[in-house]
Enzyme design. Sequence first.
Site, PDB file in Angstrom:
ATOM      1  N   CYS A 138       1.398  -0.233   1.139  1.00 54.57           N
ATOM      2  CA  CYS A 138       1.823   1.164   1.147  1.00 54.57           C
ATOM      3  C   CYS A 138       0.827   2.052   0.404  1.00 54.57           C
ATOM      4  CB  CYS A 138       3.211   1.285   0.525  1.00 54.57           C
ATOM      5  SG  CYS A 138       3.799   2.982   0.455  1.00 54.57           S
ATOM      6  N   CYS A 141       2.373   4.797  -1.783  1.00 55.93           N
ATOM      7  CA  CYS A 141       2.925   4.295  -3.058  1.00 55.93           C
ATOM      8  C   CYS A 141       1.812   3.965  -4.041  1.00 55.93           C
ATOM      9  CB  CYS A 141       3.727   3.010  -2.851  1.00 55.93           C
ATOM     10  SG  CYS A 141       4.745   2.957  -1.393  1.00 55.93           S
ATOM     11  N   ASP A 142       0.777   3.300  -3.589  1.00 56.52           N
ATOM     12  CA  ASP A 142      -0.175   2.689  -4.512  1.00 56.52           C
ATOM     13  C   ASP A 142      -1.587   3.277  -4.488  1.00 56.52           C
ATOM     14  OD1 ASP A 142       1.826   0.925  -5.319  1.00 56.52           O
ATOM     15  OD2 ASP A 142       1.398  -0.444  -3.673  1.00 56.52           O
TER      16      ASP A 142
END
Length: 314
Positions: A138, A141-142
Amino acid sequence: MSDKPEHAKCLIIGSGPAGYTAAIYAARADMKPVLYQGLQPGGQLTITTDVENYPGYPNGTEGPKMMEDFQKQAERFDTDVRWGMITSVDFSSLPHKVVIDEKTEMTADSIIISTGASAKWLGLESEQRLNGFGVSACAVCDGFFFKGQEVAVVGAGDTAAEEATYLAKLCKKVTMIVRRDEMRASKAMQHRVERTENIEVLWNTETVEVLGEKTVEGVKVKNNKTNEEKTVPVTGFFVAIGHKPNTDIFKDYLEMDETGYIITKPGSSNTNVEGVFASGDAADKIYRQAVTAAGTGCMAALDAERYLGAKGIH
Ligand code: NDP
């Protein structure tokens, strides 16, 4: 002793942000929800490390910790959270029936599905070992943790193209690893990739191994036409080869798209079966964020409450 199966007014299947949010709302509305956690209690967030984009955590938090907090909040209002998996369902008549762990039957007036989706992985040992330590599924997200660094994205669909262009804004360089000589992504997304100067596409290329002891230090790739191998020095390795919604057990009853995402009536969490509501990634292939999953979990609980009210079930 009666053979009658246990009955719940509201049964929630799954324990990610959607399931626990549905539980918080359902419990506070006195629907006495029973929640089955499923195979991966806490859902996909338990395999990420830091979460910095969930509102309300100004200093960020960690995925597993956040899901513990979600669970505690659901339990504070007496949600009956249970370990176990729903292995089959029968939505052909009311009340709906489910089977837990292939043995115990249960009935429910309303069912909220929040079984999520699972990222597909390449299946390499090194990919699994470094998951959360440079390997991610992701970018939203990261990606932030790789600011100014070099990363690789494997895959050639819309997700991979979108993740690569997202990462290109943050990172020094993005290498896309594409196994064929063309991409599956839409033309528009392919053009975006082409127009982004710091994305390099490696065509006809497969991942042999993710390199690094404790964190990702590179990726060994192989050209499948020439068999030539080389190492790409990256600190982040993003796998974007698709997701699979965890909806197989519902396929005989619920309308789904061709990839298994549950179709909900626009602007609601209603499925085609009365009393069955869908939330989170099981019904969302576009956004797939914790906060959107939580939002649709809330919708599902409100829809279920309204449904029970209209049916006169108190
Ligand atoms: P897709 O299934 O469309 O694409 C998966 C990609 O991963 C393909 O390019 C495939 O390669 C590649 N792949 C699969 N397995 C491997 C492997 N083992 N090794 C290397 N590469 C592999 O998944 P997406 O997640 O990209 O998209 C899913 C759906 O969601 C699509 O319908 C897409 O259009 C949609 N979507 C729409 C968006 C938007 O509209 N903004 C954003 C994101 C997704 P190959 O092509 O060779 O099979």
